[in-house]
Design a protein around this motif. Structure first.
Motif, PDB file in Angstrom:
ATOM      1  N   LEU A   2       0.620  -0.871  -0.276  1.00 39.43           N
ATOM      2  CA  LEU A   2      -0.081  -0.488   0.050  1.00 39.43           C
ATOM      3  C   LEU A   2       1.056   1.485  -0.329  1.00 39.43           C
ATOM      4  CD1 LEU A   2      -3.137   1.161   0.320  1.00 39.43           C
ATOM      5  CD2 LEU A   2      -2.444   1.135   2.914  1.00 39.43           C
ATOM      6  N   ILE A   3       1.906   0.854   0.616  1.00 36.23           N
ATOM      7  CA  ILE A   3       2.154   2.857   0.168  1.00 36.23           C
ATOM      8  C   ILE A   3       3.295   2.897  -0.414  1.00 36.23           C
ATOM      9  CG2 ILE A   3       5.072   3.521   1.805  1.00 36.23           C
ATOM     10  CD1 ILE A   3       2.595   3.603   3.579  1.00 36.23           C
ATOM     11  N   ILE A   4       4.221   1.228  -1.224  1.00 32.91           N
ATOM     12  CA  ILE A   4       4.640   1.780  -2.442  1.00 32.91           C
ATOM     13  C   ILE A   4       3.647   2.127  -3.718  1.00 32.91           C
ATOM     14  CG2 ILE A   4       6.037   0.194  -4.216  1.00 32.91           C
ATOM     15  CD1 ILE A   4       8.130   0.375  -1.569  1.00 32.91           C
ATOM     16  N   SER A   5       2.347   1.460  -2.969  1.00 36.89           N
ATOM     17  CA  SER A   5       1.547   1.935  -4.676  1.00 36.89           C
ATOM     18  C   SER A   5       1.301   3.335  -3.765  1.00 36.89           C
ATOM     19  CB  SER A   5       0.455   0.884  -4.413  1.00 36.89           C
ATOM     20  OG  SER A   5       1.025  -0.113  -4.336  1.00 36.89           O
ATOM     21  N   ALA A   6       1.186   3.860  -3.390  1.00 34.39           N
ATOM     22  CA  ALA A   6       0.401   4.841  -3.334  1.00 34.39           C
ATOM     23  C   ALA A   6       1.451   6.579  -3.427  1.00 34.39           C
ATOM     24  CB  ALA A   6       0.366   4.698  -1.441  1.00 34.39           C
ATOM     25  N   LEU A   7       2.650   5.767  -3.127  1.00 30.62           N
ATOM     26  CA  LEU A   7       3.937   6.917  -3.850  1.00 30.62           C
ATOM     27  C   LEU A   7       4.538   7.068  -4.833  1.00 30.62           C
ATOM     28  CD1 LEU A   7       7.108   5.684  -0.502  1.00 30.62           C
ATOM     29  CD2 LEU A   7       5.644   7.844  -1.160  1.00 30.62           C
ATOM     30  N   LEU A   8       3.464   5.485  -5.580  1.00 30.80           N
ATOM     31  CA  LEU A   8       4.000   5.552  -7.296  1.00 30.80           C
ATOM     32  C   LEU A   8       2.725   6.723  -7.462  1.00 30.80           C
ATOM     33  CD1 LEU A   8       5.055   1.909  -7.506  1.00 30.80           C
ATOM     34  CD2 LEU A   8       6.188   3.632  -8.270  1.00 30.80           C
ATOM     35  N   HIS A   9       1.791   6.523  -6.992  1.00 28.43           N
ATOM     36  CA  HIS A   9       0.589   7.063  -7.733  1.00 28.43           C
ATOM     37  C   HIS A   9       1.221   8.661  -7.436  1.00 28.43           C
ATOM     38  CE1 HIS A   9      -4.020   7.794  -7.133  1.00 28.43           C
ATOM     39  NE2 HIS A   9      -2.964   8.941  -6.733  1.00 28.43           N
ATOM     40  N   GLU A  10       1.462   9.028  -6.374  1.00 27.12           N
ATOM     41  CA  GLU A  10       1.494  10.484  -5.875  1.00 27.12           C
ATOM     42  C   GLU A  10       3.050  10.234  -6.825  1.00 27.12           C
ATOM     43  OE1 GLU A  10      -0.238  12.581  -4.041  1.00 27.12           O
ATOM     44  OE2 GLU A  10      -1.065  11.139  -3.919  1.00 27.12           O
ATOM     45  N   THR A  11       3.859   9.767  -7.496  1.00 33.85           N
ATOM     46  CA  THR A  11       4.748   9.960  -8.378  1.00 33.85           C
ATOM     47  C   THR A  11       4.110  10.335  -9.624  1.00 33.85           C
ATOM     48  OG1 THR A  11       6.085   8.714  -7.008  1.00 33.85           O
ATOM     49  CG2 THR A  11       7.117   9.362  -9.518  1.00 33.85           C
ATOM     50  N   GLY A  12       3.683   9.726 -10.291  1.00 32.13           N
ATOM     51  CA  GLY A  12       2.830  10.270 -11.545  1.00 32.13           C
ATOM     52  C   GLY A  12       1.914  11.405 -11.178  1.00 32.13           C
ATOM     53  N   HIS A  13       1.115  11.830 -10.001  1.00 29.42           N
ATOM     54  CA  HIS A  13       1.223  13.332  -9.901  1.00 29.42           C
ATOM     55  C   HIS A  13       2.241  14.537 -10.471  1.00 29.42           C
ATOM     56  CE1 HIS A  13      -3.395  12.596  -9.077  1.00 29.42           C
ATOM     57  NE2 HIS A  13      -2.895  11.712  -7.588  1.00 29.42           N
ATOM     58  N   ILE A  14       2.724  13.753  -9.535  1.00 26.02           N
ATOM     59  CA  ILE A  14       4.868  14.902  -9.695  1.00 26.02           C
ATOM     60  C   ILE A  14       5.083  15.089 -10.569  1.00 26.02           C
ATOM     61  CG2 ILE A  14       6.642  15.027  -8.586  1.00 26.02           C
ATOM     62  CD1 ILE A  14       5.163  14.121  -6.150  1.00 26.02           C
ATOM     63  N   ILE A  15       4.669  13.900 -12.317  1.00 27.10           N
ATOM     64  CA  ILE A  15       5.836  13.979 -12.711  1.00 27.10           C
ATOM     65  C   ILE A  15       4.542  14.885 -13.702  1.00 27.10           C
ATOM     66  CG2 ILE A  15       6.052  12.520 -14.939  1.00 27.10           C
ATOM     67  CD1 ILE A  15       7.093  10.250 -12.979  1.00 27.10           C
ATOM     68  N   ALA A  16       3.265  14.609 -13.603  1.00 30.84           N
ATOM     69  CA  ALA A  16       2.631  14.900 -14.912  1.00 30.84           C
ATOM     70  C   ALA A  16       2.975  17.027 -13.966  1.00 30.84           C
ATOM     71  CB  ALA A  16       1.406  15.340 -14.471  1.00 30.84           C
ATOM     72  N   ASP A  17       3.100  17.284 -12.873  1.00 26.38           N
ATOM     73  CA  ASP A  17       2.343  19.101 -12.309  1.00 26.38           C
ATOM     74  C   ASP A  17       4.113  18.937 -13.396  1.00 26.38           C
ATOM     75  OD1 ASP A  17       1.393  20.648 -10.881  1.00 26.38           O
ATOM     76  OD2 ASP A  17       2.505  19.666  -9.125  1.00 26.38           O
ATOM     77  N   ILE A  18       5.123  18.370 -12.981  1.00 23.40           N
ATOM     78  CA  ILE A  18       6.548  18.980 -13.989  1.00 23.40           C
ATOM     79  C   ILE A  18       5.740  18.958 -15.354  1.00 23.40           C
ATOM     80  CG2 ILE A  18       8.753  18.368 -13.889  1.00 23.40           C
ATOM     81  CD1 ILE A  18       8.762  16.707 -10.605  1.00 23.40           C
ATOM     82  N   ALA A  19       5.286  17.909 -15.845  1.00 27.18           N
ATOM     83  CA  ALA A  19       5.216  18.260 -17.508  1.00 27.18           C
ATOM     84  C   ALA A  19       4.578  19.590 -17.374  1.00 27.18           C
ATOM     85  CB  ALA A  19       4.970  16.409 -17.875  1.00 27.18           C
ATOM     86  N   CYS A  20       3.266  19.971 -17.090  1.00 25.86           N
ATOM     87  CA  CYS A  20       3.200  20.951 -17.214  1.00 25.86           C
ATOM     88  C   CYS A  20       3.248  22.696 -16.783  1.00 25.86           C
ATOM     89  CB  CYS A  20       1.522  20.488 -16.417  1.00 25.86           C
ATOM     90  SG  CYS A  20       0.292  19.410 -17.141  1.00 25.86           S
ATOM     91  N   GLY A  21       4.722  21.567 -16.159  1.00 25.99           N
ATOM     92  CA  GLY A  21       5.645  23.597 -15.559  1.00 25.99           C
ATOM     93  C   GLY A  21       4.889  24.261 -14.284  1.00 25.99           C
TER      94      GLY A  21
END
Length: 166
Positions: A11-30
């Motif tokens: 659950l911890i690993i999956s939640a961290l990967l989930h939030e990493t998806g948000h972070i990567i998209a955030d960075i990609a959006c500038g």
């Protein structure tokens, strides 16, 4: 041992990967992501204000869970493992939970992008909270009556927080 199946770890690993998806998209959006960590979880604050960019930032977390589910399923077909199966199940639960239309979850924020009627948003949130309660109550063999109280409290809190009356 409390968690012999490593569910909490997955659950911890999956939640961290989930939030990493948000972070990567955030960075990609500038945008420069700001992360808030609390006892209730990890979240990004200051999402982009532009609806199109906000949509992509919000959807990328659940997309990571979908990719993890597909990868786990493919690996299970190749070589079955209880750990892979549990990892897949944890990601399915995390995905379903995160796409519920509750205001502080990804699903609620995505719904907020597309629906401007506050009463519809509130109804979706209340129905989701009650549905969660019924499912958990059923899964615990009707032994968790306190879940009904929690659901009533959360529903009342949502109505008061948004100051809406039906």
């Amino acid at each position: 041992m409390f968690d012999r199946l490593n569910i909490f770890f997955y659950l911890i690993i999956s939640a961290l990967l989930h939030e990493t998806g948000h972070i990567i998209a955030d960075i990609a959006c500038g945008y420069k992501p700001k992360i808030k960590v609390s006892v209730f979880g990890i979240c990004l604050i200051n999402y982009p204000f532009e609806k199109r960019k906000k949509f992509w930032v919000l959807i990328c977390g659940p997309l990571v869970n979908i990719l993890l589910i597909v990868a786990s399923c493919a690996l299970l077909n190749f070589n079955f493992s209880v750990n892979r199966y549990i990892f897949m199940c944890v990601n399915i639960v995390l995905l379903i939970f995160n796409i519920l239309p509750v205001s502080f979850l990804d699903g609620g924020q995505l719904l907020n992008i597309f629906v401007s009627n506050k009463k519809i948003l509130m109804a979706a949130e209340i129905i989701s909270l009650l549905l969660i309660t019924v499912v958990l109550f059923y899964l615990t063999d009707n032994k968790a009556a306190s879940l009904l109280g929690i659901s009533v409290f959360l529903t009342y809190y949502c109505i008061k927080k948004k100051d809406l009356r039906f």
